[in-house]
Design an enzyme around this catalytic site. Sequence first.
Site, PDB file in Angstrom:
ATOM      1  N   ASP A 110       0.858  -1.183   0.000  1.00 53.94           N
ATOM      2  CA  ASP A 110       0.000   0.000   0.000  1.00 53.94           C
ATOM      3  C   ASP A 110       0.897   1.236   0.000  1.00 53.94           C
ATOM      4  O   ASP A 110       1.639   1.477   0.956  1.00 53.94           O
ATOM      5  CB  ASP A 110      -0.900  -0.010   1.236  1.00 53.94           C
ATOM      6  N   ASP A 112      -2.565   2.456  -6.215  1.00 57.07           N
ATOM      7  CA  ASP A 112      -1.583   2.504  -5.137  1.00 57.07           C
ATOM      8  C   ASP A 112      -1.606   1.289  -4.221  1.00 57.07           C
ATOM      9  O   ASP A 112      -1.011   1.319  -3.144  1.00 57.07           O
ATOM     10  CB  ASP A 112      -1.805   3.766  -4.297  1.00 57.07           C
ATOM     11  N   GLU A 113      -2.228   0.203  -4.647  1.00 59.98           N
ATOM     12  CA  GLU A 113      -2.459  -0.895  -3.709  1.00 59.98           C
ATOM     13  C   GLU A 113      -2.591  -2.204  -4.460  1.00 59.98           C
ATOM     14  O   GLU A 113      -3.265  -2.279  -5.487  1.00 59.98           O
ATOM     15  CB  GLU A 113      -3.733  -0.584  -2.915  1.00 59.98           C
TER      16      GLU A 113
END
Length: 378
Positions: free
Chosen positions: A22, A122-123
């Site tokens: 993350d 983003d993850e």
Amino acid sequence: MNDYSDGLLPQNDTHRKIIHIDMDAFYAAVEIRDHPELKNKAVVIGQDPRNNNGHGVVATCNYVARQFGVHSAMASAKALRLVPQEKLKFLNPDFAKYRQVSLAIHQMMAELTDTIQSIALDEAYLDVSQNKLGATSSVQLAIDLQARIRKEVGLNCSFGATYNKFLAKMGSEYSKPLGRTVILPSEAKSFLARQKIANFHGIGPKTQARLAELGVYTGGDLQKMHVRQLIDQFNRAGYMMAAHANGIDLSRVVPDNERNRKSIGIERTYEPCVYDEQVALTNIRNYALDLSEKLQNREFFANTIVLKIRNNDFETVTKRHKLDHATNASTEIYEAARALFDPLATQFLNVGIRLLGVTATDFSEADFENITLDLFTD
């Protein structure tokens, strides 16, 4: 397993090696990397309400802004009130840039394993049980990946390394920013017992309130609840709570190339109902930002936008708009959804909007011929 499972929970599987990566305040961090003078500013990614008739929603913000109480999905006007003017900096999101950074990070992930499930730009989850490097330590793989992202991309991330997806995500959120959380099978239940219920992914504020009425505030409290009681109170969600509280999550990491979806939608039920047009439009704008991110993450462009709306009399209307051209831009998604909403606004707001949703569908894949091919490894 505790004595309250009554044989209802499945046998746990602790043999997998799962990492959840993350990125820390991703959009804001990219902007600060590119503009170091913003390092000590409260950076808010979203439209400046001073330039937008007081409207706008926070897409994300850096940790300085969070210290003032700013958070994602907050109205930008509220952020303006919380942060001293000389400290605050609004920036419009640059999804094209964020997408390119995300691709570079995903390239690094793909050098470890093909079993990558992207959740957003983003993850992502990685199953490294069988990996391309032949490594036996998922923890070392995660540490090396974290260090490489920081060195080559100039950004920080946090990770959770453990044996299932639920714990991995909880781990990555446990010690942000630049966090490293390792949860061994023997430690999972004690780790979960110490966590507040609000930290359990999938347990929202309403469910938290209902659990509080039952005296449940922590994972330890949840572990003491009988599975049958949780099922009676919360149906399938109660079963999942019991499983997660005991460190059980058998869902697999689904590679991105297997996740062929025909639509991506977001909808929310409101209690109390929404009667304010600006509140409704702010939610639609927030949905558009979220849908744009999900579409760009999957390299998809939507040709059709769908609006779903339900009033307090449970009258439900679904309207579709075929776009002139395929898009994954949040502004275009919002304008299409608003065009569907406007003719219905008065009718539904007078009674109260109970449910509002926006869906992107009729996808086209991106044309990769004009994209630098060395960004990809597969």
